[in-house]
Write a protein that holds these residues in place. Structure first.
Motif, short mmCIF file in Angstrom:
data_model
loop_
_atom_site.label_atom_id
_atom_site.label_comp_id
_atom_site.label_asym_id
_atom_site.label_seq_id
_atom_site.Cartn_x
_atom_site.Cartn_y
_atom_site.Cartn_z
N SER A 103 0.77 -0.96 0.04
CA SER A 103 -0.11 -0.10 0.06
C SER A 103 0.88 1.40 -0.15
CB SER A 103 -1.00 -0.03 1.38
OG SER A 103 -1.96 -0.97 1.23
N THR A 104 0.48 2.30 -0.70
CA THR A 104 1.00 3.47 -0.59
C THR A 104 -0.13 4.46 -0.70
OG1 THR A 104 1.07 3.80 -3.05
CG2 THR A 104 3.09 2.84 -1.98
N TYR A 117 -4.75 0.61 3.60
CA TYR A 117 -5.12 -0.68 2.86
C TYR A 117 -5.32 -0.34 1.39
CZ TYR A 117 -4.89 -3.13 7.18
OH TYR A 117 -4.30 -3.44 8.72
N SER A 118 -4.43 0.60 0.77
CA SER A 118 -4.88 0.91 -0.57
C SER A 118 -4.67 -0.24 -1.61
CB SER A 118 -4.08 2.12 -1.19
OG SER A 118 -2.49 1.42 -0.96
N ASN A 119 -3.77 -1.25 -1.03
CA ASN A 119 -3.59 -2.52 -1.61
C ASN A 119 -4.27 -3.87 -0.99
OD1 ASN A 119 -2.58 -5.06 -2.55
ND2 ASN A 119 -0.96 -3.88 -3.84
N PRO A 120 -5.28 -4.43 -1.32
CA PRO A 120 -6.11 -5.33 -0.49
C PRO A 120 -5.26 -6.34 -0.03
CG PRO A 120 -7.25 -4.75 -2.45
CD PRO A 120 -5.79 -4.15 -2.88
N ARG A 121 -4.23 -6.75 -0.75
CA ARG A 121 -3.27 -7.94 -0.24
C ARG A 121 -2.70 -7.55 1.09
NH1 ARG A 121 2.44 -8.77 -2.92
NH2 ARG A 121 3.18 -7.27 -1.16
N ASP A 122 -2.35 -6.20 1.47
CA ASP A 122 -1.90 -5.88 2.69
C ASP A 122 -2.91 -6.36 3.87
OD1 ASP A 122 0.15 -4.99 1.64
OD2 ASP A 122 -0.30 -3.05 1.63
N VAL A 157 -10.55 -9.57 7.90
CA VAL A 157 -10.06 -8.55 6.79
C VAL A 157 -11.13 -7.24 7.28
CG1 VAL A 157 -10.11 -7.75 4.39
CG2 VAL A 157 -8.90 -9.91 5.16
N ALA A 158 -12.50 -7.45 7.12
CA ALA A 158 -13.74 -6.62 7.32
C ALA A 158 -13.37 -5.89 8.49
CB ALA A 158 -15.14 -7.28 7.17
N SER A 159 -12.96 -6.58 9.65
CA SER A 159 -13.08 -6.00 10.95
C SER A 159 -11.64 -4.89 10.81
CB SER A 159 -12.77 -7.05 12.03
OG SER A 159 -12.56 -6.35 13.28
N ILE A 160 -10.54 -5.40 10.39
CA ILE A 160 -9.48 -4.73 10.56
C ILE A 160 -9.14 -3.30 9.58
CG2 ILE A 160 -8.05 -6.29 11.35
CD1 ILE A 160 -6.48 -6.88 8.74
N THR A 161 -10.12 -3.45 8.57
CA THR A 161 -10.19 -2.49 7.49
C THR A 161 -11.34 -1.46 7.76
OG1 THR A 161 -11.45 -3.67 5.99
CG2 THR A 161 -9.12 -3.71 5.63
N ALA A 162 -12.13 -1.55 8.80
CA ALA A 162 -13.09 -0.77 9.35
C ALA A 162 -12.44 0.23 10.19
CB ALA A 162 -14.21 -1.56 10.08
N SER A 163 -12.74 1.48 10.03
CA SER A 163 -12.31 2.37 10.81
C SER A 163 -13.00 2.47 12.40
CB SER A 163 -12.46 3.87 10.31
OG SER A 163 -11.73 5.00 11.21
N SER A 164 -11.97 2.39 13.34
CA SER A 164 -12.36 2.63 14.86
C SER A 164 -11.07 2.73 15.56
CB SER A 164 -12.82 1.13 15.22
OG SER A 164 -12.11 0.22 15.30
N ALA A 165 -11.29 3.07 16.70
CA ALA A 165 -10.24 3.30 17.88
C ALA A 165 -9.10 2.10 17.74
CB ALA A 165 -10.66 3.62 19.02
N LEU A 166 -9.58 1.02 17.41
CA LEU A 166 -8.55 -0.25 17.38
C LEU A 166 -8.11 -0.57 16.31
CD1 LEU A 166 -11.10 -2.14 19.92
CD2 LEU A 166 -8.88 -1.09 20.45
N ARG A 167 -8.35 -0.06 14.88
CA ARG A 167 -7.95 -0.07 13.72
C ARG A 167 -7.25 0.91 13.11
NH1 ARG A 167 -10.68 -3.43 16.04
NH2 ARG A 167 -12.41 -4.73 15.53
N VAL A 168 -6.48 0.39 11.91
CA VAL A 168 -6.16 1.18 10.97
C VAL A 168 -5.46 2.46 11.56
CG1 VAL A 168 -7.40 0.56 9.09
CG2 VAL A 168 -8.11 2.48 10.28
#
Length: 171
Positions: A103-104, A117-122, A157-168
């Protein structure tokens, strides 16, 4: 004055996974007012919890891709919970991608899933690491509180790419 950043910068995402068990005791650092016993241990013997930067365990893994590239992932265990999961028996598994992510994006203030996560592989690679840790945990020993231990790779994957205080990348 505006901050100028490269359009190809990348800040590796981190995901906090809260683990809890009545058999563990979390420890929250207070540098403004440390417990007297811990302060004394540090000042007189350079011993105790203030002699290190709070991470109590660090481990790595790799994800091999079909094109021959490799992503390195890292997990650390912190001594206390985070963001609403802060009871006396909760610790934090902090998961990072440390190298090989694809991702970049521009570095921007605040969390931004499109940057991380601009590259879904990440996201797949980070989820693979998390799924491997979950599979290694005995079901009742140290259950995760914010992502179900039996979650599928797609659910992680769905959980870690959702914006929250515990992610991204938020903290």
């Amino acid at each position: 004055m505006p901050i100028r950043n490269s359009s190809l910068s990348f800040d590796y995402p981190n995901t906090f996974i809260e683990l809890s068990s009545p058999s563990i005791q979390s420890y929250s650092y207070s540098y403004a007012s440390p417990p007297t016993r811990d302060s004394s241990l540090y000042l007189t013997r350079r011993s105790g919890p203030y002699t290190f930067a709070s991470e109590v365990s660090v481990f790595w893994d790799t994800v091999q891709h079909s094109d021959g590239t490799l992503t390195v992932t890292q997990g650390t265990i912190g001594p206390a919970g985070h963001s609403g999961y802060t009871n006396a028996s909760t610790v934090t598994l902090n998961v990072y991608g440390t190298s090989g992510l694809a991702s970049t994006g521009a570095v921007v203030p605040g969390p931004n899933a499109a940057v991380y996560y601009s590259n879904p592989r990440d996201a797949q690679d980070i989820a693979t690491f998390i799924r491997g840790r979950f599979a290694a945990l005995p079901a009742a020993a140290l259950p995760p509180l914010n992502i179900p231990q039996a979650a599928t790779l797609a659910q992680i994957v769905a959980s870690i790419t959702a914006s929250s205080a515990l992610r991204v990348g938020r903290d």
